[in-house]
Design a protein around this motif. Structure first.
Motif, PDB file in Angstrom:
ATOM      1  N   GLU A 181       0.842  -1.205   0.000  1.00 20.41           N
ATOM      2  CA  GLU A 181       0.000   0.000   0.000  1.00 20.41           C
ATOM      3  C   GLU A 181       0.872   1.248   0.000  1.00 20.41           C
ATOM      4  OE1 GLU A 181      -3.064   0.134  -0.597  1.00 20.41           O
ATOM      5  OE2 GLU A 181      -4.323  -1.212   0.603  1.00 20.41           O
ATOM      6  N   ARG A 195      -4.573   1.094  -7.024  1.00 18.87           N
ATOM      7  CA  ARG A 195      -5.112   0.652  -5.734  1.00 18.87           C
ATOM      8  C   ARG A 195      -5.462  -0.833  -5.750  1.00 18.87           C
ATOM      9  NH1 ARG A 195      -9.814   4.848  -4.194  1.00 18.87           N
ATOM     10  NH2 ARG A 195      -9.993   5.158  -6.467  1.00 18.87           N
ATOM     11  N   SER A 198      -9.677  -5.918  -4.856  1.00 15.01           N
ATOM     12  CA  SER A 198     -10.406  -7.091  -4.373  1.00 15.01           C
ATOM     13  C   SER A 198      -9.413  -8.160  -3.969  1.00 15.01           C
ATOM     14  CB  SER A 198     -11.352  -7.637  -5.455  1.00 15.01           C
ATOM     15  OG  SER A 198     -10.626  -8.319  -6.476  1.00 15.01           O
ATOM     16  N   GLN A 231     -17.988  -5.891   1.274  1.00 20.04           N
ATOM     17  CA  GLN A 231     -17.238  -4.668   1.010  1.00 20.04           C
ATOM     18  C   GLN A 231     -16.465  -4.192   2.246  1.00 20.04           C
ATOM     19  OE1 GLN A 231     -20.070  -1.822  -0.525  1.00 20.04           O
ATOM     20  NE2 GLN A 231     -20.068  -2.756  -2.568  1.00 20.04           N
ATOM     21  N   LYS A 233     -13.227  -1.013   3.321  1.00 22.74           N
ATOM     22  CA  LYS A 233     -12.587   0.216   2.855  1.00 22.74           C
ATOM     23  C   LYS A 233     -11.187  -0.028   2.317  1.00 22.74           C
ATOM     24  CE  LYS A 233     -10.974   1.678   7.462  1.00 22.74           C
ATOM     25  NZ  LYS A 233     -11.073   2.739   8.503  1.00 22.74           N
ATOM     26  N   ASN A 234     -10.563  -1.149   2.750  1.00 23.71           N
ATOM     27  CA  ASN A 234      -9.244  -1.504   2.220  1.00 23.71           C
ATOM     28  C   ASN A 234      -8.941  -2.967   2.548  1.00 23.71           C
ATOM     29  OD1 ASN A 234      -8.164  -1.561   4.953  1.00 23.71           O
ATOM     30  ND2 ASN A 234      -8.060   0.690   4.821  1.00 23.71           N
ATOM     31  N   ALA A 235      -7.838  -3.476   2.015  1.00 21.01           N
ATOM     32  CA  ALA A 235      -7.485  -4.887   2.191  1.00 21.01           C
ATOM     33  C   ALA A 235      -7.148  -5.201   3.647  1.00 21.01           C
ATOM     34  CB  ALA A 235      -6.309  -5.243   1.288  1.00 21.01           C
ATOM     35  N   GLU A 237      -8.375  -3.915   6.367  1.00 22.21           N
ATOM     36  CA  GLU A 237      -9.607  -4.052   7.131  1.00 22.21           C
ATOM     37  C   GLU A 237     -10.249  -5.417   6.873  1.00 22.21           C
ATOM     38  OE1 GLU A 237     -13.328  -1.169   7.964  1.00 22.21           O
ATOM     39  OE2 GLU A 237     -13.299  -2.015   5.926  1.00 22.21           O
ATOM     40  N   VAL A 259     -13.011  -3.930  -2.242  1.00 20.43           N
ATOM     41  CA  VAL A 259     -12.761  -2.584  -1.732  1.00 20.43           C
ATOM     42  C   VAL A 259     -13.759  -1.630  -2.392  1.00 20.43           C
ATOM     43  CG1 VAL A 259     -11.107  -0.673  -1.586  1.00 20.43           C
ATOM     44  CG2 VAL A 259     -10.321  -3.039  -1.290  1.00 20.43           C
ATOM     45  N   GLU A 261     -15.903   2.375  -2.119  1.00 19.03           N
ATOM     46  CA  GLU A 261     -15.955   3.728  -1.569  1.00 19.03           C
ATOM     47  C   GLU A 261     -17.246   4.390  -2.044  1.00 19.03           C
ATOM     48  OE1 GLU A 261     -12.468   5.657  -3.037  1.00 19.03           O
ATOM     49  OE2 GLU A 261     -13.268   5.954  -5.053  1.00 19.03           O
TER      50      GLU A 261
END
Length: 560
Positions: A181, A195, A198, A231, A233-235, A237, A259, A261
């Protein structure tokens, strides 16, 4: 085409067949603690070893064509080496060299991937195993491609991560996510957006092989292509959430995630669904777990699952995964050109052959053993038998199908139909990857029972039994401190399981009860050539069949 092998006038051919048993993932452990092979009651194997010539073979690193001796062997390159009798540079080394020289980025496939995305204004999507295990992929390759895509004017990149926990530490995902990241953040600016979009565990989505469980590919397709899945917010999480919700889950089994938003309407939307006009690169270089997702992208007539919306994309694999079927149609790096395999020589020499395993390793004793070649060299001389694997977690059925394999082999040995039989017992590798120590011990002892049964029939038929392995795994089931060798412990004080392959040597045992004076002694190390790799298995089997090995084959273990 190759010429028939010349017969060896100094070798008395045995009455029965030569039987090659490949104990997948079984080596000689370096550490006492965590060596499930040594910890198992392998009474039959021990008895055979005690009365037979035996030695240790290298099965990792440069001995099987990998870049360095820090690279663990794997089933693909191991079967390549055993089947072709020589060492070819393999996927990892070829891809690294192609990137280093710039050849990949000068190739037509890469140019088409980039130009398609630039022309449509779409994204370049990278799907693959998210680790540096160097068995199926390497993150350095992915980083190099992302940098090059930016350099060439691509505006948007999305990464679809398949967590490993198998060729690397079983719960190491965050050790890869966080620095990656940071890398993406460094690359991203006003003109470039890269980014993670998934992902999920490699044994839960996308990376099925040999048609064992197409539902894995279906889940991957839904997540990567349609952006359908839970879903986050990021990998990070996603990983942390699943670990809290499913205690003890390891990376290879992590559930799928998307992921997302908030969009213009305030409703969360996936950031990386694959759309018409996008480009897709499947960046695994190893073929067996690449063919099914490739089929989902490329095949017009596809009946394994309902793909729903199938986007019109420019798709490429890292390498050509099937040289006979030319799959995929577009690939970035040419695979090793393996020729003059043992199977081809035996067919040209009229040797009748049986290759058999269960689904999980069927392709290894056929496709990989024959130099990444689909099909047979001679339909009349060769029989391939696949026994369907159970679709359950391997720790729940650690014996797998070893008894079924043995049953068929024991019928084939005295039948007179075959001169050479090769089989693979997958237990040591597939169960070893689960990290469940008790299950691995069970798998070893179950396999040992079948080896004992086969050995008895080989003796009765007047044949020869060659026992070896393609790489280590079950011999190294605990993580160890690299400096001290001490077992690494989890917070609860129990050993930290190791689910990856080992760097340990593997057995080579020649059980020849009908043999005369071909060996210096009846048994013991030193009776065979030392310091060889598993590529020597080909010349060894050819000699035991009564032929002279090709001059360019690696030396046999036999001292003759």
């Amino acid at each position: 085409m190759v010429e028939a092998l010349k017969k060896n006038p100094n070798w008395k051919k045995r009455k029965g067949p030569v039987v090659l048993v490949i104990m997948d993932g079984v080596g000689y452990g370096k550490y006492k603690e965590g060596d499930a092979v040594a910890d198992s009651k392998m009474n039959h194997l021990d008895a055979i070893t005690a009365k037979s010539p035996h030695t240790k073979l290298k099965a990792h690193g440069k001995a099987v064509g990998l870049p360095s001796d820090d690279d663990m062997g794997n089933s693909e390159v191991g079967h390549n080496a055993m089947g072709c009798g020589r060492v070819f540079n393999q996927g990892a080394a070829l891809v690294s060299k192609s990137i280093e020289t710039g050849a990949m980025f000068q190739g037509q496939a890469w140019k088409e991937i980039v130009e398609n995305a630039k022309k449509s204004g779409g994204a370049v999507h990278f799907i693959g195993l998210f680790s540096d295990g160097n068995v199926h992929s390497h993150l350095d390759h992915l980083k190099a491609m992302i940098k090059q895509a930016k350099k060439e004017g691509v505006k948007k990149v999305r990464i679809h991560t398949l967590f490993d926990g198998r060729d690397v530490g079983e719960t190491s995902a965050l050790e890869y996510i966080d620095p990656f990241e940071a890398f993406l953040k460094e690359q991203s600016d006003g003109s470039f957006d890269a980014r993670i979009a998934s992902g999920g565990g490699r044994m839960w989505i996308t990376m099925d092989r040999y048609g064992a469980d197409w539902s894995m590919v279906e889940r991957g397709w839904a997540v990567h292509v349609h952006g359908e899945g839970r879903q986050f917010k990021n990998a990070r999480e996603a990983v942390e959430t699943y670990r809290k919700e499913i205690p003890g889950i390891i990376d290879q089994d992590l559930k799928e995630f998307v992921v997302a938003e908030n969009g213009p309407t305030g409703t969360p939307a996936p950031i990386g669904a694959i759309e018409d006009g996008d480009s897709v690169v499947y960046f695994n270089f190893r073929g067996d777990r690449s063919l099914e997702i490739t089929a989902a992208f490329e095949e017009e007539k596809f009946d394994k699952f309902d793909r729903g919306r199938r986007p019109k994309v420019c798709y490429a694999g890292m390498m050509e995964y099937d040289g006979d079927a030319h799959v995929p149609k577009r690939y970035l790096v040419s695979p090793p050109s393996i020729d003059k395999t043992m199977g081809e020589y035996l067919a040209a020499s009229g040797v009748r052959t049986l290759a058999i395993s269960e689904t999980q390793k069927y392709g290894h004793v056929t496709y990989f053993f024959n130099g990444n070649r689909t099909g047979k060299f001679d339909e009349k001389l060769e029989d391939f038998v696949e026994i369907k694997s159970d679709v359950v977690p391997f720790e729940q059925r650690p014996w797998m199908k070893c008894a079924d394999i043995a049953d068929q082999v024991m019928e084939a040995i005295p039948s007179g139909k075959y001169d050479f039989i090769r089989l693979n017992f997958p237990n040591g590798d597939m169960v070893g990857h689960t990290g469940v120590y008790q299950a691995v011990v069970c798998s070893m002892e179950a396999m040992d029972l079948q080896i004992g049964r086969i050995a008895k029939v080989v003796e009765g038929a007047g044949g020869v039994l060659v026992i070896t392995a393609d790489h280590g795994n079950s011999d190294d089931m605990y993580e160890h401190d690299k400096k001290t060798g001490a077992v690494s412990l989890k917070p609860d004080g129990t050993p930290k399981a190791k689910t990856s392959h080992s760097l340990n040597p593997v057995p080579c045992i020649i059980y020849d009860p009908a043999g005369g004076n071909e060996y210096p002694h009846k048994a013991g190390e030193g009776d065979l050539n030392e310091g060889l790799g598993i590529s020597s298995i080909a010349a060894t089997c050819i000699q035991l069949l009564g032929f002279i090995p090709p001059v360019d084959y690696d030396r046999s273990v036999l001292k003759m």
